[in-house]
Design an enzyme around this catalytic site. Structure first.
Site, PDB file in Angstrom:
ATOM      1  N   GLU A  73      -6.390   4.900   7.571  1.00  0.00           N
ATOM      2  CA  GLU A  73      -6.265   6.348   7.302  1.00  0.00           C
ATOM      3  C   GLU A  73      -7.558   6.911   6.715  1.00  0.00           C
ATOM      4  O   GLU A  73      -7.898   8.075   6.950  1.00  0.00           O
ATOM      5  CB  GLU A  73      -5.050   6.597   6.393  1.00  0.00           C
ATOM      6  CG  GLU A  73      -3.753   6.463   7.185  1.00  0.00           C
ATOM      7  CD  GLU A  73      -2.636   5.722   6.479  1.00  0.00           C
ATOM      8  OE1 GLU A  73      -2.604   5.703   5.234  1.00  0.00           O
ATOM      9  OE2 GLU A  73      -1.777   5.151   7.184  1.00  0.00           O
ATOM     10  N   HIS A  75      -9.373   1.450   4.819  1.00  0.00           N
ATOM     11  CA  HIS A  75      -8.045   1.559   5.446  1.00  0.00           C
ATOM     12  C   HIS A  75      -8.121   2.503   6.646  1.00  0.00           C
ATOM     13  O   HIS A  75      -8.905   3.453   6.663  1.00  0.00           O
ATOM     14  CB  HIS A  75      -7.017   2.074   4.424  1.00  0.00           C
ATOM     15  CG  HIS A  75      -5.631   2.056   4.978  1.00  0.00           C
ATOM     16  ND1 HIS A  75      -5.127   3.103   5.712  1.00  0.00           N
ATOM     17  CD2 HIS A  75      -4.674   1.101   4.963  1.00  0.00           C
ATOM     18  CE1 HIS A  75      -3.900   2.781   6.111  1.00  0.00           C
ATOM     19  NE2 HIS A  75      -3.609   1.566   5.673  1.00  0.00           N
ATOM     20  N   SER A 114       3.529  -2.107  10.140  1.00  0.00           N
ATOM     21  CA  SER A 114       4.992  -2.167  10.301  1.00  0.00           C
ATOM     22  C   SER A 114       5.600  -3.507   9.898  1.00  0.00           C
ATOM     23  O   SER A 114       6.546  -3.981  10.537  1.00  0.00           O
ATOM     24  CB  SER A 114       5.389  -1.774  11.731  1.00  0.00           C
ATOM     25  OG  SER A 114       5.009  -0.436  11.999  1.00  0.00           O
ATOM     26  N   GLU A 132      -5.353  -4.742  10.526  1.00  0.00           N
ATOM     27  CA  GLU A 132      -4.259  -3.786  10.719  1.00  0.00           C
ATOM     28  C   GLU A 132      -4.504  -3.003  11.999  1.00  0.00           C
ATOM     29  O   GLU A 132      -5.257  -2.010  11.994  1.00  0.00           O
ATOM     30  CB  GLU A 132      -4.201  -2.806   9.548  1.00  0.00           C
ATOM     31  CG  GLU A 132      -3.950  -3.454   8.212  1.00  0.00           C
ATOM     32  CD  GLU A 132      -3.395  -2.454   7.208  1.00  0.00           C
ATOM     33  OE1 GLU A 132      -2.268  -2.633   6.773  1.00  0.00           O
ATOM     34  OE2 GLU A 132      -4.093  -1.480   6.890  1.00  0.00           O
ATOM     35  N   LYS A 148       0.107   4.318  -0.323  1.00  0.00           N
ATOM     36  CA  LYS A 148      -0.493   5.544   0.240  1.00  0.00           C
ATOM     37  C   LYS A 148      -0.224   6.717  -0.730  1.00  0.00           C
ATOM     38  O   LYS A 148      -0.293   6.513  -1.928  1.00  0.00           O
ATOM     39  CB  LYS A 148       0.058   5.800   1.643  1.00  0.00           C
ATOM     40  CG  LYS A 148      -0.020   4.529   2.494  1.00  0.00           C
ATOM     41  CD  LYS A 148       0.283   4.732   3.929  1.00  0.00           C
ATOM     42  CE  LYS A 148       0.152   3.385   4.640  1.00  0.00           C
ATOM     43  NZ  LYS A 148       0.171   3.505   6.074  1.00  0.00           N
ATOM     44  N   ASN A 185       0.864  -1.183   0.000  1.00  0.00           N
ATOM     45  CA  ASN A 185       0.000   0.000   0.000  1.00  0.00           C
ATOM     46  C   ASN A 185       0.896   1.227   0.000  1.00  0.00           C
ATOM     47  O   ASN A 185       1.489   1.562   1.012  1.00  0.00           O
ATOM     48  CB  ASN A 185      -0.889  -0.036   1.263  1.00  0.00           C
ATOM     49  CG  ASN A 185      -1.668   1.261   1.454  1.00  0.00           C
ATOM     50  OD1 ASN A 185      -1.801   2.055   0.515  1.00  0.00           O
ATOM     51  ND2 ASN A 185      -2.181   1.476   2.657  1.00  0.00           N
ATOM     52  N   GLY A 223       2.654   2.291  10.564  1.00  0.00           N
ATOM     53  CA  GLY A 223       3.615   3.381  10.393  1.00  0.00           C
ATOM     54  C   GLY A 223       4.359   3.751  11.662  1.00  0.00           C
ATOM     55  O   GLY A 223       4.997   4.803  11.728  1.00  0.00           O
TER      56      GLY A 223
HETATM   57  P1  PGA Z   1       2.989   0.313   7.449  1.00  0.00           P
HETATM   58  O1  PGA Z   1       1.519   0.561   6.831  1.00  0.00           O
HETATM   59  O2  PGA Z   1       3.484  -0.984   6.880  1.00  0.00           O
HETATM   60  O3  PGA Z   1       3.803   1.491   7.000  1.00  0.00           O
HETATM   61  O4  PGA Z   1       2.828   0.237   8.920  1.00  0.00           O
HETATM   62  C1  PGA Z   1       0.615  -0.489   6.658  1.00  0.00           C
HETATM   63  C2  PGA Z   1      -0.671   0.020   6.080  1.00  0.00           C
HETATM   64  O5  PGA Z   1      -1.079   1.138   6.401  1.00  0.00           O
HETATM   65  O6  PGA Z   1      -1.346  -0.665   5.283  1.00  0.00           O
END
Ligand code: PGA
Length: 267
Positions: free
Chosen positions: A106, A104, A225, A179, A13, A11, A185
């Site tokens: 976000e 997601h 992560s 998640e 983003k 992903n 992140g």
């Molecule tokens: P990340 O993001 O691997 O940077 O933690 C995962 C995601 O938001 O799908």
């Protein structure tokens, strides 16, 4: 033995311009050529990228004929109309894109998307034959308050209840990505035990509401992560069928490494 196969999904983003996307995919294709492990895995291993909307046409063109599949980070469930800022399944299919990420963290926490809105996306997109990856997961305060399962219950019951869910869960059209928000992140990956416990619960939820066939077929990915160093251990858990990777998917060599780790975990 991973009976459901493995999905390694990146992903991106709001990262990577179209030219960077093209260069990434060219390099990925080069790295995968003659990689027996990946060729042997066939359809049991899916590598998937969710680039930003502007890069989707280039990504789709460039990935054609390779093992890489492309998806959108979001889409609306109507075919067309007055929905400013949205893209439709019809538009995605026009550039040969089948996958869409929905719900997601976000979208939920930065842009305020509710379960009710996410349900509309899921319903509309499944109804139009798209492959949906529905993201769920608890925040840190929710986990600390012992509410992880209650959050999963609510997110699944409020955003999955579509007439197409049953067949989509069985035929791979609908997958889940667990998640935990506190792991996204932050570098704070859930331990394999924490991820497995929550994902086992998701599968049990599907069993209770849709039956054994759906529960045994649905792919449930872990995200938060994930990186080359922790992926193999996560994939060794019985209820983890892949990974949704943010930051660590932006560098092609790392992403490719994780696809290879996915292929190793298949057996
Ligand atoms: P990340 O993001 O691997 O940077 O933690 C995962 C995601 O938001 O799908």
């Amino acid at each position: 033995m991973k009976s459901r196969g493995i999905i390694i999904a990146g992903n991106w983003k709001m990262n990577h311009l179209p030219a960077e996307t093209k260069a990434f995919i060219d390099r990925f294709k080069k790295l995968s050529t003659d990689q027996k492990q990946i060729q042997d895995a066939g359809s049991r291993l899916k590598s998937l990228l969710f680039p930003p909307m502007l890069s989707l046409p280039d990504a789709s063109d460039n990935a054609r004929g390779s093992t890489l599949q492309i998806g959108a980070q979001n889409a609306w469930g109507e075919a067309s109309g007055a929905f400013t800022g949205e893209i439709s399944a019809t538009m995605l299919r026009d550039i040969q894109i089948q996958w869409v990420l929905v719900g997601h963290s976000e979208r939920r926490h930065v842009f305020g998307e509710s379960n009710a809105l996410i349900l509309k996306r899921v319903q509309g997109l499944l109804g139009q034959g798209m492959k949906v990856m529905l993201c769920i997961g608890e925040t840190e305060p929710e986990r600390k308050a012992g509410k992880t399962e209650a959050v999963i219950d609510r997110q699944l019951s409020e955003s999955l209840a579509s007439p197409w869910a049953d067949s989509a869960l069985k035929n791979g059209q609908l997958s889940l990505a667990y998640e935990p928000v506190w792991a996204i992140g932050t570098g704070l990956t859930a331990t394999p035990a924490q991820a497995e416990e929550a994902q086992k619960y998701c599968r049990k939820w599907i069993w209770d509401h849709y039956g054994m066939d759906c529960a045994s077929q649905v792919s449930i990915l872990y995200g938060g992560s994930v990186k080359p160093d922790n992926l193999a251990e996560l994939l060794s858990c019985p209820n983890i069928d892949g990974a949704l990777i943010g930051g660590a998917s932006l560098k092609v060599d790392d992403f490719f490494k994780m696809v290879l780790i996915g292929s190793e975990a298949l057996n």
